[in-house]
Design an enzyme around this catalytic site. Structure first.
Site, PDB file in Angstrom:
ATOM      1  N   ARG A  73       0.235   2.905   0.206  1.00 54.72           N
ATOM      2  CA  ARG A  73       1.311   3.007  -0.762  1.00 54.72           C
ATOM      3  C   ARG A  73       2.467   3.679  -0.238  1.00 54.72           C
ATOM      4  O   ARG A  73       3.855   3.037  -0.535  1.00 54.72           O
ATOM      5  CB  ARG A  73       0.715   3.662  -2.123  1.00 54.72           C
ATOM      6  CG  ARG A  73       1.930   3.562  -3.401  1.00 54.72           C
ATOM      7  CD  ARG A  73       1.533   4.389  -4.425  1.00 54.72           C
ATOM      8  NE  ARG A  73       2.550   4.320  -5.366  1.00 54.72           N
ATOM      9  CZ  ARG A  73       2.694   5.094  -6.265  1.00 54.72           C
ATOM     10  NH1 ARG A  73       1.857   6.162  -6.588  1.00 54.72           N
ATOM     11  NH2 ARG A  73       3.859   5.184  -6.999  1.00 54.72           N
ATOM     12  N   PRO A 168       9.558  -3.107  -7.746  1.00 55.37           N
ATOM     13  CA  PRO A 168       9.757  -3.773  -8.983  1.00 55.37           C
ATOM     14  C   PRO A 168       8.460  -3.267  -9.811  1.00 55.37           C
ATOM     15  O   PRO A 168       7.734  -2.541  -9.566  1.00 55.37           O
ATOM     16  CB  PRO A 168       9.291  -5.165  -8.505  1.00 55.37           C
ATOM     17  CG  PRO A 168       8.625  -5.143  -7.074  1.00 55.37           C
ATOM     18  CD  PRO A 168       9.256  -3.996  -6.444  1.00 55.37           C
TER      19      PRO A 168
END
Length: 335
Positions: A73, A168
């Site tokens: 991540r 997003p």
């Protein structure tokens, strides 16, 4: 399905042509051509840099397997914003890491520990951007992913601004997701492959409550969610009705769960409407990504090969090289 098998075969052949000795290699795009295979060894600046990183990662992974999804991540949050320049690592009240989308990011301490070792061995030589890419590769390999080549020679960015963070929502549509990946020079196969990183790790309930209770402001659950998954998630993620309400964490892939293993079960869940995130579930509702999901669900080896290529491509987005940027001595701040 036949066309997708052909596409995957072409990708793998492209990899083999670059590195005849390994199937887990990368197709070089324009940005990757700015980087060098074994940069620190080729230029004799820190010959064992990659070995130093791998040793530290292996030692840390034995005590904490969550470092694999955390590093994945962190790398995504770095590369998809201003490029793979380690700007996500810089501290400050207005830095990238302070953006709402980066809430809960981890693995900063891991990079610090590795950087400290490298500064002792090769002061001022190995960039934080290269450390992040190498450490991620080594950690996800230990979790079951392929050990893909990481081209090196990146330099570190000089700025970090939370206003530049445009990561997003995990509830975006397939079209919006595809447009976002394309804007970073990635294609439909890359998108379907890289979303497979959600085969491990966790997310906050706040990222899925819209799917459970108010999809697209309809006051109803997402029509794509499996009823048994809806029931399971609703128990763990109650409606958010109070200010200051706790925001529990749930596994992105309940089949992997606390093992944090890289597996193809992510795609099996996509095909069964059991994806936790809406963006993952949309893979089923496009012909290309549905075929890719079917292929990866049936063949873990095809997934591994595609993941190797797509991770190498992601790691080359808007890299800084030569005289651009700097080599930070402390990854959390500029020199």
């Amino acid at each position: 399905m036949v066309m997708m098998k052909i596409l995957l075969a072409v990708v793998v052949i492209g990899a083999l042509s670059l590195f005849p000795g390994t199937a887990e290699a990368a197709v070089m795009g324009p940005s990757m051509q700015k980087l060098t295979w074994h940069f620190y060894k080729v230029y004799n600046t820190c010959e064992n840099a990659e070995n130093f990183v791998r040793y530290q990662v292996e030692k840390l992974y034995k005590n904490d397997t969550t470092i694999a999804p955390k590093l994945l991540r962190l790398l995504y949050s770095d590369c998809f914003v201003t490029g793979c320049d380690a700007s996500i690592l810089i501290e400050g009240p207005n830095s990238e890491r302070m953006a709402p989308q980066n809430r809960g990011l981890g693995a900063f301490v891991i990079i610090d520990k590795i950087k400290k070792v490298l500064e002792q061995r090769c002061p001022g030589v190995v960039s934080c951007a290269d450390i992040l890419n190498l450490a991620t590769r080594d950690a996800v390999h230990m979790a079951g992913a392929p050990s893909y080549p990481v081209f090196t020679g990146r330099r570190d960015g000089l700025t970090s601004d939370k206003q530049t963070v445009d990561l997003p929502s995990p509830s975006i549509s397939w079209d919006a997701s595809m447009a976002y990946f394309k804007s970073r020079g990635l294609n439909v196969l890359d998108m379907a492959t890289l979303l497979g990183a959600h085969s491990m790790g966790r997310t906050h309930c706040s990222h899925i409550v819209d799917r459970l209770y108010n999809f697209n402001k309809t006051g109803k659950p997402s029509p794509t969610i499996n009823k048994s998954l809806l029931s399971e998630m609703a128990k763990k993620c109650p409606p958010r009705t109070k200010k200051g309400q706790t925001d529990p964490l749930v596994y992105l892939n309940p089949d992997s769960g606390s093992n944090h293993s890289f597996t193809s079960s992510f795609y099996t869940r996509v095909l069964s409407n059991k994806s936790v995130l809406e963006v993952d579930q949309t893979l089923l509702y496009n012909d290309d990504t549905k075929q890719i999901s079917e292929e990866f669900s049936a063949s873990f080896e095809d997934l591994r090969k595609s993941f190797a290529l797509s991770m190498s491509k992601m790691g080359s987005i808007n890299v800084l090289t030569k005289n651009e940027g700097e080599i930070r001595r402390d990854c959390r701040r500029r020199n």
